[in-house]
Design a protein around this motif. Structure first.
Motif: not given
Length: 78
Positions: A26-44
């Motif tokens: 249930g994170l707010p949308e702004e935090r979800i965007r941040n988590v999404r970016e970190v996840g992509g970088l982690f994957g790379v």
């Protein structure tokens, strides 16, 4: 091109997991965007590290170390 493929492949896979968990808790949308970016970088980063491990295997060909060298790949990962 290889980094772009890493972004589309492993980056997208791990990004979706990070994003899914963020939504479930249930994170707010702004935090979800941040988590999404970190996840992509982690994957790379994960895929770059995997390329380095694969490079140690003489049966493996290609990958980032073949293009920019082992040291260049390590520097990119750092």
């Amino acid at each position: 091109d290889i980094l772009y493929l890493h972004h589309l492949k492993t980056g997208a896979l791990i990004r979706s997991v990070f994003e899914g968990v963020a939504k479930i808790i249930g994170l707010p949308e702004e935090r979800i965007r941040n988590v999404r970016e970190v996840g992509g970088l982690f994957g790379v980063c994960f895929q770059i590290a995997d390329d380095l491990l694969d490079h140690e295997n003489p049966n493996e060909v290609g990958g980032l170390p073949k293009v920019i060298g082992k040291e260049g790949t390590r520097n990119l990962l750092d």
